[in-house]
Design an enzyme around this catalytic site. Structure first.
Site, short mmCIF file in Angstrom:
data_model
loop_
_atom_site.label_atom_id
_atom_site.label_comp_id
_atom_site.label_asym_id
_atom_site.label_seq_id
_atom_site.Cartn_x
_atom_site.Cartn_y
_atom_site.Cartn_z
N LYS A 111 0.82 -1.22 0.00
CA LYS A 111 0.00 0.00 0.00
C LYS A 111 0.85 1.26 0.00
O LYS A 111 0.43 2.28 -0.54
CB LYS A 111 -0.95 0.00 1.20
CG LYS A 111 -2.13 -0.94 1.01
CD LYS A 111 -3.29 -0.56 1.90
CE LYS A 111 -4.47 -1.47 1.67
NZ LYS A 111 -5.52 -1.28 2.67
N LYS A 133 -6.25 -12.82 -8.25
CA LYS A 133 -7.51 -12.84 -7.51
C LYS A 133 -8.43 -11.72 -8.01
O LYS A 133 -7.94 -10.64 -8.36
CB LYS A 133 -7.19 -12.61 -6.03
CG LYS A 133 -8.17 -13.26 -5.09
CD LYS A 133 -7.72 -13.06 -3.66
CE LYS A 133 -8.89 -12.54 -2.85
NZ LYS A 133 -8.58 -12.31 -1.45
N LYS A 176 -11.52 -5.45 -6.70
CA LYS A 176 -12.17 -4.23 -7.19
C LYS A 176 -11.15 -3.13 -7.47
O LYS A 176 -11.48 -2.14 -8.09
CB LYS A 176 -13.23 -3.74 -6.22
CG LYS A 176 -12.69 -3.58 -4.82
CD LYS A 176 -13.26 -2.43 -4.09
CE LYS A 176 -12.30 -2.02 -2.99
NZ LYS A 176 -11.91 -3.08 -2.07
#
Ligand code: TRP
Length: 340
Positions: free
Chosen positions: A123, A205, A208
């Site tokens: 992140k 995977k 979104k």
């Protein structure tokens, strides 16, 4: 020899806690991989669910959208089948003990431990212009969420396993200094959770955050959107509906169809023997549309009854506060704070 355990002990259900961030979109992957299993856990465990809104501000949120997303996430949880009468569902920021315990636990977590969190590393690359301290200490807040309720188990996907491990380490460390205060939570590994992959790059995977909107299906996508996304799903050039190596796309579609219909992969292979991928993809799309329809109907119903939602999240917060305050008080007393 000691007596048999008391019936109270035998019958006491284990506590399962989980939370979901109000990120605006809940995907088919979140639903089949996690949420749908939470629904099944409700009878066998004492489940507690939260909307982790405090976690969500580690990345910048637009206030108006954020408010909407929190309520939508709440409504969607209920629409998916979480019954707030059975399992309290609360909004994390409504329960002040979370932020408070998180501060305490900050002082029992090492900088080095946090630096090893792979999600932080990812992140801080992704949000390079806002690597705030919250992004770094985020797993401590998550530990507080879990430890406050003395949770026995936490259903976690692969991406949260390291955070749960950290929560265990923090609990163990605190307990070893002050004596047993927190239960050390175990991961709950579901037998039935489907791992749903991207429709465009089935080695990854479904997520979104993928820029390609065709790679994921949202639980609230319109039927025509769902159909369009499945029709565009990446397959292979064999033209055989069969599980196989190098057939990630087809494997994923078979997995999805199996998850929503309950049919086994063999049954699906048999059913589509001699049929083309076009027919198969249409069938998967239709089955997903059918699965999502009642959820979408319930969601619309809930979102139009804000007073009902408010009643439920207030009740959820009251319950959560009652339980969590006990743990917070206990921890503060052990550290040496003066009781109020
Ligand atoms: N960090 C989790 C996620 O992003 C959400 C979360 C917050 C959570 N608190 C939790 C999950 C406690 C399990 C238990 O998915």
């Amino acid at each position: 020899m000691s007596e048999q355990p008391t019936t109270e002990k035998v019958e006491k259900k284990k506590v399962i806690l989980s939370a979901i961030q109000p990120s605006g979109t809940i995907t088919l992957g979140n639903y089949l991989g996690a949420l749908r299993n939470w629904v099944k856990l409700q009878d066998d465990y004492n489940c507690i669910f939260a909307i982790a809104d405090l976690h969500a501000i580690t990345v910048r949120q637009d206030p108006q959208k954020f408010r909407q997303n929190i309520l939508n996430a709440y409504a969607l949880l209920l629409a998916c089948g979480i019954d707030p009468e059975k399992s309290p569902v609360f909004i994390q920021s409504h329960v002040h003990t979370h932020a408070e315990l998180a501060w305490l636990l900050n002082c029992y977590t090492q900088f080095g431990e946090l630096s090893r969190m792979t999600q932080f590393k990812d992140k801080s690359q992704k949000y390079a212009n806002n690597v705030n301290a919250g992004l770094f200490t985020y797993p401590i807040l998550m530990a507080a969420d879990i430890l406050l309720y003395q949770a026995d188990m936490v259903p976690v996907g692969a991406d949260q396993k390291q955070h749960l491990e950290l929560a265990r380490n923090i609990a163990d460390r605190f307990n070893s200094i002050y004596g047993k205060t927190f239960k050390s939570p175990e991961p709950y590994i579901s037998r039935s959770g489907a791992r749903v992959m991207s429709l465009q790059d089935p080695a990854k995977k479904m997520s979104k955050s993928d820029e390609n909107v065709n790679s994921w299906v949202a639980v609230l996508d319109k039927p025509e959107t769902v159909m369009k996304k499945f029709k565009r799903a990446v397959t292979d050039s064999d033209a055989v509906v069969k599980i196989g190596e190098g057939k990630d796309g087809i494997n994923n579609l078979i997995g999805i169809l199996s998850a929503v219909t309950g049919k086994t992969a063999e049954e699906i292979e048999f059913e589509f023997e001699g049929k083309g991928y076009g027919d198969f993809k249409t069938a998967v799309g239709e089955a997903v549309v059918e699965e999502l329809k009642p959820i979408q109907n319930r969601f619309n119903d809930f979102i139009n009854h804000k007073d009902y939602l408010e009643e439920q999240y207030k009740k959820g917060a009251e319950f959560a506060l009652r339980i969590s305050q006990r743990t917070l008080d206990k921890a503060m007393k052990k550290i040496g704070f003066i009781a109020k």
